[in-house]
Design an enzyme around this catalytic site. Structure first.
Site, PDB file in Angstrom:
ATOM      1  N   GLU A 202      -0.860  -9.118  -0.718  1.00 35.95           N
ATOM      2  CA  GLU A 202      -2.291  -9.331  -0.445  1.00 35.95           C
ATOM      3  C   GLU A 202      -3.102  -9.331  -1.740  1.00 35.95           C
ATOM      4  O   GLU A 202      -4.030 -10.127  -1.909  1.00 35.95           O
ATOM      5  CB  GLU A 202      -2.786  -8.258   0.535  1.00 35.95           C
ATOM      6  CG  GLU A 202      -2.158  -8.451   1.911  1.00 35.95           C
ATOM      7  CD  GLU A 202      -2.417  -7.283   2.839  1.00 35.95           C
ATOM      8  OE1 GLU A 202      -1.992  -6.156   2.506  1.00 35.95           O
ATOM      9  OE2 GLU A 202      -3.043  -7.490   3.884  1.00 35.95           O
TER      10      GLU A 202
ATOM     11  N   GLY B  28       0.549  -4.907   0.810  1.00 37.65           N
ATOM     12  CA  GLY B  28      -0.635  -4.917  -0.044  1.00 37.65           C
ATOM     13  C   GLY B  28      -0.378  -5.574  -1.389  1.00 37.65           C
ATOM     14  O   GLY B  28      -1.310  -6.099  -2.020  1.00 37.65           O
TER      15      GLY B  28
ATOM     16  N   GLU C 271       4.393  -5.108   7.182  1.00 43.09           N
ATOM     17  CA  GLU C 271       3.625  -4.034   7.834  1.00 43.09           C
ATOM     18  C   GLU C 271       4.087  -3.741   9.254  1.00 43.09           C
ATOM     19  O   GLU C 271       4.084  -2.581   9.694  1.00 43.09           O
ATOM     20  CB  GLU C 271       2.129  -4.377   7.851  1.00 43.09           C
ATOM     21  CG  GLU C 271       1.437  -4.243   6.502  1.00 43.09           C
ATOM     22  CD  GLU C 271       1.494  -5.511   5.660  1.00 43.09           C
ATOM     23  OE1 GLU C 271       2.290  -6.419   5.989  1.00 43.09           O
ATOM     24  OE2 GLU C 271       0.746  -5.583   4.680  1.00 43.09           O
TER      25      GLU C 271
ATOM     26  N   ALA D 296       0.866  -1.177   0.000  1.00 44.88           N
ATOM     27  CA  ALA D 296       0.000   0.000   0.000  1.00 44.88           C
ATOM     28  C   ALA D 296       0.903   1.227   0.000  1.00 44.88           C
ATOM     29  O   ALA D 296       2.062   1.154   0.421  1.00 44.88           O
ATOM     30  CB  ALA D 296      -0.899  -0.014   1.235  1.00 44.88           C
TER      31      ALA D 296
HETATM   32  N1  COA Z   1       4.612   3.221  -0.778  1.00 42.60           N
HETATM   33  C1  COA Z   1       5.027   4.372  -1.328  1.00 42.60           C
HETATM   34  N2  COA Z   1       6.205   4.480  -1.964  1.00 42.60           N
HETATM   35  C2  COA Z   1       7.007   3.414  -2.017  1.00 42.60           C
HETATM   36  C3  COA Z   1       6.635   2.183  -1.456  1.00 42.60           C
HETATM   37  C4  COA Z   1       5.373   2.115  -0.816  1.00 42.60           C
HETATM   38  N3  COA Z   1       4.922   0.976  -0.274  1.00 42.60           N
HETATM   39  N4  COA Z   1       7.634   1.281  -1.654  1.00 42.60           N
HETATM   40  C5  COA Z   1       8.582   1.945  -2.330  1.00 42.60           C
HETATM   41  N5  COA Z   1       8.204   3.218  -2.551  1.00 42.60           N
HETATM   42  C6  COA Z   1       8.955   4.274  -3.244  1.00 42.60           C
HETATM   43  C7  COA Z   1      10.104   4.791  -2.402  1.00 42.60           C
HETATM   44  O1  COA Z   1       9.650   5.756  -1.484  1.00 42.60           O
HETATM   45  C8  COA Z   1      11.009   5.347  -3.465  1.00 42.60           C
HETATM   46  O2  COA Z   1      10.509   6.612  -3.864  1.00 42.60           O
HETATM   47  P1  COA Z   1      11.514   7.843  -4.119  1.00 42.60           P
HETATM   48  O3  COA Z   1      12.394   7.390  -5.270  1.00 42.60           O
HETATM   49  O4  COA Z   1      10.600   8.962  -4.474  1.00 42.60           O
HETATM   50  O5  COA Z   1      12.296   8.020  -2.855  1.00 42.60           O
HETATM   51  C9  COA Z   1      10.820   4.398  -4.638  1.00 42.60           C
HETATM   52  O6  COA Z   1       9.591   3.724  -4.395  1.00 42.60           O
HETATM   53  C10 COA Z   1      11.903   3.343  -4.727  1.00 42.60           C
HETATM   54  O7  COA Z   1      11.995   2.700  -3.453  1.00 42.60           O
HETATM   55  P2  COA Z   1      13.373   2.595  -2.633  1.00 42.60           P
HETATM   56  O8  COA Z   1      13.001   2.354  -1.205  1.00 42.60           O
HETATM   57  O9  COA Z   1      14.245   3.756  -2.921  1.00 42.60           O
HETATM   58  O10 COA Z   1      13.995   1.285  -3.304  1.00 42.60           O
HETATM   59  P3  COA Z   1      14.986   0.253  -2.626  1.00 42.60           P
HETATM   60  O11 COA Z   1      15.466  -0.613  -3.731  1.00 42.60           O
HETATM   61  O12 COA Z   1      15.986   0.936  -1.772  1.00 42.60           O
HETATM   62  O13 COA Z   1      14.060  -0.622  -1.650  1.00 42.60           O
HETATM   63  C11 COA Z   1      12.071  -1.818  -0.997  1.00 42.60           C
HETATM   64  C12 COA Z   1      12.999  -1.408  -2.165  1.00 42.60           C
HETATM   65  C13 COA Z   1      10.871  -2.529  -1.611  1.00 42.60           C
HETATM   66  C14 COA Z   1      12.827  -2.783  -0.065  1.00 42.60           C
HETATM   67  C15 COA Z   1      11.630  -0.558  -0.211  1.00 42.60           C
HETATM   68  O14 COA Z   1      11.112   0.382  -1.143  1.00 42.60           O
HETATM   69  C16 COA Z   1      10.554  -0.807   0.813  1.00 42.60           C
HETATM   70  O15 COA Z   1      10.855  -1.343   1.865  1.00 42.60           O
HETATM   71  N6  COA Z   1       9.314  -0.398   0.503  1.00 42.60           N
HETATM   72  C17 COA Z   1       8.216  -0.483   1.440  1.00 42.60           C
HETATM   73  C18 COA Z   1       7.720  -1.906   1.577  1.00 42.60           C
HETATM   74  C19 COA Z   1       6.587  -1.950   2.598  1.00 42.60           C
HETATM   75  O16 COA Z   1       6.762  -1.722   3.765  1.00 42.60           O
HETATM   76  N7  COA Z   1       5.405  -2.308   2.107  1.00 42.60           N
HETATM   77  C20 COA Z   1       4.255  -2.470   2.944  1.00 42.60           C
HETATM   78  C21 COA Z   1       3.452  -1.222   2.986  1.00 42.60           C
HETATM   79  S1  COA Z   1       2.010  -1.477   3.966  1.00 42.60           S
END
Ligand code: COA
Length: 261
Positions: free
Chosen positions: A115, A112, A135, A66
């Site tokens: 999910e 999400g 989460e 999400a």
């Molecule tokens: N919601 C909003 N934006 C997200 C996102 C999310 N769930 N997951 C990634 N993004 C965005 C990042 O903020 C980043 O944006 P930016 O370039 O404007 O800073 C872009 O996507 C790339 O992500 P980044 O974190 O820089 O890539 P990474 O390779 O370092 O890490 C992940 C990849 C997937 C490990 C990391 O993005 C992450 O942990 N995301 C969240 C996962 C999460 O907790 N999901 C559950 C949500 S309920």
């Protein structure tokens, strides 16, 4: 209708939906959820569509969850509950569609994203996929069905491991615990998803829809009632024109021509 955050394509009887916010790793914001809901309804009404694939744009993510920006702005209990229910509406529509949805996991399927993938009929993953429910890292819980569909798919212990630690697993581990059904090299993922959707599209559409109903409704009830349900579904499907055609075609040693009647 035109969509901005997803791409909807039709290839004969197969629809492909691509989540399309690659800069945010296809995170599911409100617009994606409402466009997904609209696309599923559009396909449901289009009787030429017999199977669908959902995947993510780019080579990094199916969906990384999400949208965390939106989550951080949730103001009160009512808004947060409504957010979960918006996710439930989409996953419910996919699960209860007459159309089978194959989820093609091309990278991160987190929160999400996982999910959404779990609401599909089955999942195939690129060998590079990373899958999890992180989460708790954010101080929240899974809200788009993860706390319920994950234990049903993988069992309580594995579900608790994923939901309580927030750790991600790779595609092979996901296959070993029945979270995905197939693992393929990344460059073959979409071709394989299309192939499987194409296979389903050759079957009797009424039989496919009845099979989905029997599986998903049957999982909600006790075995005795579920077998009653199966007998009812069998009874209705076995006397359709498609059933006549399918059995006749077998006996005549020719491919069937189904008409969804
Ligand atoms: N919601 C909003 N934006 C997200 C996102 C999310 N769930 N997951 C990634 N993004 C965005 C990042 O903020 C980043 O944006 P930016 O370039 O404007 O800073 C872009 O996507 C790339 O992500 P980044 O974190 O820089 O890539 P990474 O390779 O370092 O890490 C992940 C990849 C997937 C490990 C990391 O993005 C992450 O942990 N995301 C969240 C996962 C999460 O907790 N999901 C559950 C949500 S309920």
């Amino acid at each position: 209708m035109p969509y901005e955050t997803i791409i909807l394509e039709r290839e004969g009887p197969v629809a492909i939906i691509t989540l399309n916010r690659p800069k945010a790793l296809n995170a599911l914001n409100e617009q994606v959820l409402s466009e997904l809901a609209a696309a599923v309804a559009e396909l449901e009404a289009d009787r030429s569509i017999l199977a669908a694939v959902i995947t993510g744009s780019g080579d990094r993510a199916f969906a990384a969850g999400a949208d965390i920006g939106e989550l951080s702005a949730l103001a009160d209990v009512a808004a947060a509950t409504a957010k979960a229910k918006a996710g439930h509406r989409v996953t419910h529509a996919i699960e209860h569609s007459r159309i089978p949805f194959i989820m093609a996991i091309n990278g991160y399927a987190l929160g999400g994203g996982l999910e959404l993938a779990m609401a599909g009929d089955f999942r195939i993953a690129a060998s590079t996929a990373k899958i999890g429910q992180p989460e708790v890292n954010l101080g929240i819980i899974a809200g788009f069905g993860g706390s319920q569909r994950l234990p049903r798919l993988v069992g309580q212990g594995m579900a608790s491991y994923l939901l309580l630690t927030g750790e991600s697993i790779g595609a092979d581990e996901a296959k070993a615990c029945n979270l995905v059904e197939r693992v393929v090299p990344p460059d073959q993922l979409l071709a394989e998803a299309r192939r499987l959707a194409g296979v389903i599209a050759t079957k009797g559409p009424l039989a496919i829809a009845a099979t989905k109903r029997a599986i998903h409704k049957g999982l909600q009830i006790d075995l005795h009632s579920a077998l009653e349900l199966e007998a009812e579904e069998f009874g209705k499907v076995a006397v359709t024109a498609d059933a006549r055609e399918g059995t006749k075609a077998f006996l005549e040693k020719r491919p069937p021509k189904f008409s969804a009647t």
